[in-house]
Write a protein that holds these residues in place. Structure first.
Motif, mmCIF file in Angstrom:
data_model
loop_
_atom_site.group_PDB
_atom_site.id
_atom_site.type_symbol
_atom_site.label_atom_id
_atom_site.label_comp_id
_atom_site.label_asym_id
_atom_site.label_seq_id
_atom_site.Cartn_x
_atom_site.Cartn_y
_atom_site.Cartn_z
ATOM 1 N N ASP A 55 0.826 -1.210 0.000
ATOM 2 C CA ASP A 55 0.000 0.000 0.000
ATOM 3 C C ASP A 55 0.862 1.264 0.000
ATOM 4 O O ASP A 55 0.548 2.249 -0.681
ATOM 5 N N ALA A 56 1.963 1.249 0.771
ATOM 6 C CA ALA A 56 2.829 2.423 0.836
ATOM 7 C C ALA A 56 3.526 2.671 -0.495
ATOM 8 O O ALA A 56 3.692 3.825 -0.919
ATOM 9 N N ILE A 57 3.930 1.598 -1.179
ATOM 10 C CA ILE A 57 4.559 1.759 -2.493
ATOM 11 C C ILE A 57 3.568 2.304 -3.500
ATOM 12 O O ILE A 57 3.894 3.165 -4.330
ATOM 13 N N ILE A 58 2.322 1.823 -3.442
ATOM 14 C CA ILE A 58 1.285 2.361 -4.334
ATOM 15 C C ILE A 58 1.149 3.863 -4.147
ATOM 16 O O ILE A 58 1.125 4.641 -5.114
ATOM 17 N N SER A 59 1.051 4.294 -2.907
ATOM 18 C CA SER A 59 0.869 5.717 -2.622
ATOM 19 C C SER A 59 2.082 6.529 -3.063
ATOM 20 O O SER A 59 1.954 7.559 -3.742
ATOM 21 N N ALA A 60 3.292 6.067 -2.691
ATOM 22 C CA ALA A 60 4.505 6.789 -3.061
ATOM 23 C C ALA A 60 4.691 6.807 -4.573
ATOM 24 O O ALA A 60 5.123 7.823 -5.150
ATOM 25 N N GLY A 61 4.376 5.702 -5.232
ATOM 26 C CA GLY A 61 4.514 5.631 -6.685
ATOM 27 C C GLY A 61 3.617 6.617 -7.399
ATOM 28 O O GLY A 61 4.053 7.311 -8.334
ATOM 29 N N ASN A 62 2.376 6.700 -6.976
ATOM 30 C CA ASN A 62 1.455 7.641 -7.608
ATOM 31 C C ASN A 62 1.871 9.089 -7.376
ATOM 32 O O ASN A 62 1.733 9.944 -8.256
ATOM 33 N N LYS A 63 2.393 9.372 -6.160
ATOM 34 C CA LYS A 63 2.876 10.724 -5.881
ATOM 35 C C LYS A 63 4.031 11.086 -6.801
ATOM 36 O O LYS A 63 4.113 12.216 -7.306
ATOM 37 N N ALA A 64 4.941 10.144 -7.016
ATOM 38 C CA ALA A 64 6.080 10.413 -7.898
ATOM 39 C C ALA A 64 5.630 10.591 -9.341
ATOM 40 O O ALA A 64 6.068 11.521 -10.035
ATOM 41 N N MET A 65 4.761 9.707 -9.800
ATOM 42 C CA MET A 65 4.333 9.775 -11.195
ATOM 43 C C MET A 65 3.498 11.022 -11.473
ATOM 44 O O MET A 65 3.531 11.557 -12.590
ATOM 45 N N ASP A 66 2.779 11.513 -10.481
ATOM 46 C CA ASP A 66 2.017 12.750 -10.662
ATOM 47 C C ASP A 66 2.936 13.939 -10.932
ATOM 48 O O ASP A 66 2.534 14.921 -11.568
ATOM 49 N N LYS A 67 4.183 13.854 -10.435
ATOM 50 C CA LYS A 67 5.150 14.951 -10.611
ATOM 51 C C LYS A 67 6.085 14.723 -11.802
ATOM 52 O O LYS A 67 6.865 15.613 -12.146
ATOM 53 N N PHE A 68 6.036 13.539 -12.390
ATOM 54 C CA PHE A 68 7.001 13.196 -13.434
ATOM 55 C C PHE A 68 6.783 14.063 -14.670
ATOM 56 O O PHE A 68 5.697 14.075 -15.252
ATOM 57 N N PRO A 69 7.820 14.806 -15.107
ATOM 58 C CA PRO A 69 7.637 15.737 -16.231
ATOM 59 C C PRO A 69 7.799 15.101 -17.605
ATOM 60 O O PRO A 69 7.497 15.737 -18.621
ATOM 61 N N GLY A 70 8.297 13.884 -17.643
ATOM 62 C CA GLY A 70 8.562 13.263 -18.927
ATOM 63 C C GLY A 70 7.407 12.417 -19.430
ATOM 64 O O GLY A 70 6.273 12.494 -18.941
ATOM 65 N N LYS A 71 7.730 11.565 -20.398
ATOM 66 C CA LYS A 71 6.745 10.640 -20.945
ATOM 67 C C LYS A 71 6.979 9.257 -20.337
ATOM 68 O O LYS A 71 8.122 8.844 -20.121
#
Length: 477
Positions: A55-71
């Motif tokens: 669950d923690a990886i899911i949350s952290a992953g989505n937070k990172a991907m929301d900020k990801f500027p690339g493709k």
């Protein structure tokens, strides 16, 4: 493809961190999610509640991907690093049969007991999370330290049937072992939908969390020690041999295939003790820090900078969590007089950490027959210039910190870069991806103070206090 990015996943005792790097080791974006408090239903039982690892990886992953500027298609792979010495029990479909055991749970240091018929697989935290990402029952060999039936020379399950029986985990309940730097599988559509990561990218095997951190710190030399500031604090150096029966250190798998990481004895509640002390001070410190626009830790650092080396004789022994074979041990502050303030207490904790690790590192190096030329300090505590200077002065050596000081995620990214042939060696990847932030040189006056304090007094405190604590233990346990 013009741009290439790598996901580094670092799940420790307290949080899950997902950091996306470019091929130069620069942080592009990140997401973090604290783990929930552990369940402590009875003495010796320490469990991660529900499915908290995933669950923690899911949350952290989505937070990172929301900020990801690339493709998304520019992300070439993911390196996975998780906390070591945990044990996960899985059903036939790979889901948890019961809560994951923390490294602090007494059961992880004992042979397996099959008391739950739903359990079909027994694995590490990395094995479990690898399955969640890929659907495969594969795991890195380099995260099997402790009570596992593994041959540390071959990095395979042992052929010694008696040893296998003593661990009591049948072969059919174990995952397939792979070396660091190999592909464990590919992210499934289900895992991609949950985390936000791109489906189909390779998941690369790394090692145990300390080994990945050591790689990410750039300390491949046998004469450079990594001091890892976390819940557990220790020092580590790399080596090529697999010594057995050592007395002052442990031999663990390195994050580079067929190499080893020598780990000194350490402090079981290291940076935890710093947080504990800060929390004891209450809102006063928080409010004063907020008024200055700084963190409470930085506020305490500024106060403690005015305290001389040695804290006017106040010394702290970091036994806030006793080892199971010495349950009587307790944390100690000794040497109070009327000069002492909270700043002295805070600095004394930092000095106690540095001296304890120095003594443990010295014991390890003496047994190995090596002499250190410098140290690298990693973890959040290395953000403190005061703490860095204390380490340099206590060790009497240059103390370096890197731009990326939480280096496990970077170590995971380096593993991906080498596995996918973006760099032809770990050495070249480190040269390109690990960047030095600054170096603290030892101050000669402080070096002398700490040497006299450590050799003449600090090393001998517990030989005097243990006998008292043995008497108090049955009264207050």
């Amino acid at each position: 493809m013009e741009n290439k990015y790598i996901i580094g996943v670092d799940e420790g005792s307290q949080s899950a961190k997902v950091i996306i790097f470019d091929l130069e080791g620069n942080v592009v974006c990140e997401g973090r999610q604290p783990l929930r408090p552990m369940d402590l239903p009875e003495p010796g039982i320490v469990e991660h509640p529900d499915d908290d690892f995933w669950d923690a990886i899911i949350s952290a992953g989505n937070k990172a991907m929301d900020k990801f500027p690339g493709k998304k298609e520019e992300i070439i792979g993911m390196g996975l690093c998780t906390i070591r010495f945990c044990r996960c029990f899985l059903k036939e479909d790979g889901s948890l049969a019961q809560p994951a055991l923390s490294w602090m749970d007494e059961r992880v240091s004992k042979a397996y007991e099959h008391v739950n018929d739903d359990v079909k697989y027994v694995t590490t935290s990395s094995g479990y999370i690898t399955h969640r990402f890929t659907g495969n029952f594969n795991d890195t060999a380099a995260n099997y330290q402790g009570m596992w039936p593994i041959d540390t020379d071959t990095w395979e399950w042992t052929d010694d049937e008696e040893y296998f029986k003593s661990i009591n985990i049948p072969r059919e309940m174990l995952f397939n072992l792979q070396m660091p730097g190999t592909i464990l599988g590919y992210i499934t559509e289900e895992a991609a939908n949950a985390t936000g990561f791109p489906a189909g990218i390779p998941v690369i095997a790394t090692g145990n969390d300390k080994a990945v951190e050591a790689l990410g710190s750039g300390t491949l030399s046998e004469k450079t020690a990594l001091v890892s500031l976390g819940t557990y604090i220790c020092s580590m150096v790399h080596g090529h041999d697999n010594p057995k029966g050592t007395e002052k250190f442990w031999t663990n798998f390195a994050n580079t295939p067929n190499n080893y990481l020598y780990e000194s004895f350490g402090i079981r509640r290291g940076m935890w003790t710093v947080s504990w002390f800060k929390n004891l001070l209450g809102d006063d410190i928080v409010n004063k820090a907020n008024d200055l626009g700084i963190s409470p830790e930085e506020y305490l650092n500024r106060e403690a900078e005015d305290v001389p080396a040695g804290s006017h004789g106040l010394m702290t022994v970091l036994d806030w969590l006793a080892p199971s074979h010495e349950p009587y041990k307790k944390g100690i502050m000794i040497g109070f007089d009327g000069r002492h303030t909270r700043a002295h207490m805070y600095r004394s904790i930092l000095e106690g950490i540095a001296m304890t690790i120095k003594n443990c590192a010295d014991d390890m190096c003496e047994e190995l027959g090596i002499e250190l030329k410098d140290i690298v300090v990693s973890g959040g505590g290395s953000n403190s210039e005061l703490f860095m200077q204390i380490f340099a002065d206590v060790f009497g050596l240059p103390a370096r910190r890197n731009v990326v000081n939480g280096s496990a995620s970077l170590g995971a990214a380096i593993s991906v870069a080498v596995a996918l042939d973006e760099y032809d060696s770990y050495e070249n990847a480190i040269e390109k991806m690990v960047k030095i932030r600054d170096v603290f040189e030892p101050l000669s006056d402080n070096v002398g103070t700490y040497k006299s304090m450590n050799d003449g007094v600090y090393k001998h405190i517990t030989s005097c206090t243990d006998e008292i604590l043995k008497k108090s233990f049955p009264v207050f346990k």
